[in-house]
Design a protein around this motif. Structure first.
Motif, PDB file in Angstrom:
ATOM      1  N   ALA A  52      -2.729   4.975  -1.846  1.00  0.00           N
ATOM      2  CA  ALA A  52      -1.291   4.578  -1.626  1.00  0.00           C
ATOM      3  C   ALA A  52      -0.932   3.564  -2.604  1.00  0.00           C
ATOM      4  O   ALA A  52       0.262   3.688  -3.355  1.00  0.00           O
ATOM      5  CB  ALA A  52      -1.321   3.782  -0.209  1.00  0.00           C
TER       6      ALA A  52
ATOM      7  N   PRO B  77       0.054   8.549  -1.866  1.00  0.00           N
ATOM      8  CA  PRO B  77      -0.248   8.565  -0.212  1.00  0.00           C
ATOM      9  C   PRO B  77      -0.581   9.907   0.156  1.00  0.00           C
ATOM     10  O   PRO B  77      -0.287  11.035  -0.269  1.00  0.00           O
ATOM     11  CB  PRO B  77       1.418   8.147   0.070  1.00  0.00           C
ATOM     12  CG  PRO B  77       2.121   8.938  -0.900  1.00  0.00           C
ATOM     13  CD  PRO B  77       1.390   8.565  -2.319  1.00  0.00           C
TER      14      PRO B  77
ATOM     15  N   SER C 150     -11.558   4.293   5.980  1.00  0.00           N
ATOM     16  CA  SER C 150     -10.516   3.447   6.750  1.00  0.00           C
ATOM     17  C   SER C 150     -11.065   2.863   7.977  1.00  0.00           C
ATOM     18  O   SER C 150     -10.536   1.839   8.302  1.00  0.00           O
ATOM     19  CB  SER C 150      -9.451   4.329   7.107  1.00  0.00           C
ATOM     20  OG  SER C 150      -9.923   5.284   8.182  1.00  0.00           O
TER      21      SER C 150
ATOM     22  N   ARG D  81       0.056   5.177  -5.742  1.00  0.00           N
ATOM     23  CA  ARG D  81       1.212   5.933  -5.420  1.00  0.00           C
ATOM     24  C   ARG D  81       0.753   7.488  -5.191  1.00  0.00           C
ATOM     25  O   ARG D  81       1.567   8.250  -5.844  1.00  0.00           O
ATOM     26  CB  ARG D  81       2.078   5.862  -6.746  1.00  0.00           C
ATOM     27  CG  ARG D  81       2.699   4.612  -6.793  1.00  0.00           C
ATOM     28  CD  ARG D  81       3.677   4.499  -7.749  1.00  0.00           C
ATOM     29  NE  ARG D  81       4.560   3.206  -7.689  1.00  0.00           N
ATOM     30  CZ  ARG D  81       5.708   3.144  -8.241  1.00  0.00           C
ATOM     31  NH1 ARG D  81       6.324   4.065  -9.273  1.00  0.00           N
ATOM     32  NH2 ARG D  81       6.506   1.701  -8.110  1.00  0.00           N
TER      33      ARG D  81
ATOM     34  N   GLY E 229      -7.798   5.287   1.439  1.00  0.00           N
ATOM     35  CA  GLY E 229      -6.471   5.689   1.694  1.00  0.00           C
ATOM     36  C   GLY E 229      -5.776   4.598   0.879  1.00  0.00           C
ATOM     37  O   GLY E 229      -4.476   4.834   0.489  1.00  0.00           O
ATOM     38  N   GLU E 230      -6.025   3.471   1.120  1.00  0.00           N
ATOM     39  CA  GLU E 230      -5.320   2.166   0.793  1.00  0.00           C
ATOM     40  C   GLU E 230      -5.156   2.202  -0.933  1.00  0.00           C
ATOM     41  O   GLU E 230      -4.081   2.000  -1.513  1.00  0.00           O
ATOM     42  CB  GLU E 230      -6.079   0.738   1.019  1.00  0.00           C
ATOM     43  CG  GLU E 230      -5.940   0.500   2.289  1.00  0.00           C
ATOM     44  CD  GLU E 230      -4.753  -0.288   2.959  1.00  0.00           C
ATOM     45  OE1 GLU E 230      -4.026   0.237   3.799  1.00  0.00           O
ATOM     46  OE2 GLU E 230      -4.188  -1.009   2.062  1.00  0.00           O
TER      47      GLU E 230
END
Length: 127
Positions: A43, A48, A75, A46, A39-40
């Motif tokens: 994000a 998300p 995560s 760009r 997920g990081e």
DNA sequence: ACCGTGACGGTAT
DNA sequence: TATACCGCCACGG
């Protein structure tokens, strides 16, 4: 930048051409000895909410690209592959070589370091 | 076009 | 802490 996929999927704004390139770049930017979550990375690229796309991008990336895929975890700090699988063991080995230890499929906390997994794992990231 | 399948993530139980 | 669900998105059957 190498061709990621034949023309077939290169048709929508969400296709691989740009997104995938950003994803791989983000992964390549993870400092040695540290890790980041799907997920990081999404994000950072760009995108998300599109963690699964990160996994997809890594899977289709050719080994010749030399992407440090082993630095990407779920995560919660767990290895994404099924415990015991080849990929799983390979990832653990690669991480170990960078000083990152895995216990029961999860990245172990650094003995003297952060109190939380996040502080340890994402610590190197700028604040 | 429909649907099941993931190297996912956040919330609820 | 561990499961269960559900939202997410691209692919392949």
């Amino acid at each position: 930048m190498r061709r990621i996929k034949p023309a077939a999927t290169e048709r929508s704004p969400t296709d691989c051409r740009d997104a995938c390139a950003r994803i791989l770049a983000a992964v390549a930017a993870i400092p040695r000895g540290t890790v980041a979550a799907y997920g990081e990375i999404a994000a950072a690229a760009r995108l998300p909410g599109r963690a699964r796309m990160v996994a997809w991008a890594l899977k289709q990336a050719p080994p010749s690209a030399r992407i440090p895929w082993h630095r990407v975890l779920r995560s919660d700090g767990r290895i994404a592959f099924p415990e015991g699988s080849d990929a799983f063991r390979q990832q653990v080995a690669k991480l170990a070589r960078e000083g990152v230890t895995v216990v029961k499929g999860r990245v172990a906390r650094r003995n003297d370091g952060a109190k939380s997994l996040d502080a340890l794992l994402w610590g190197p990231r700028r604040e």
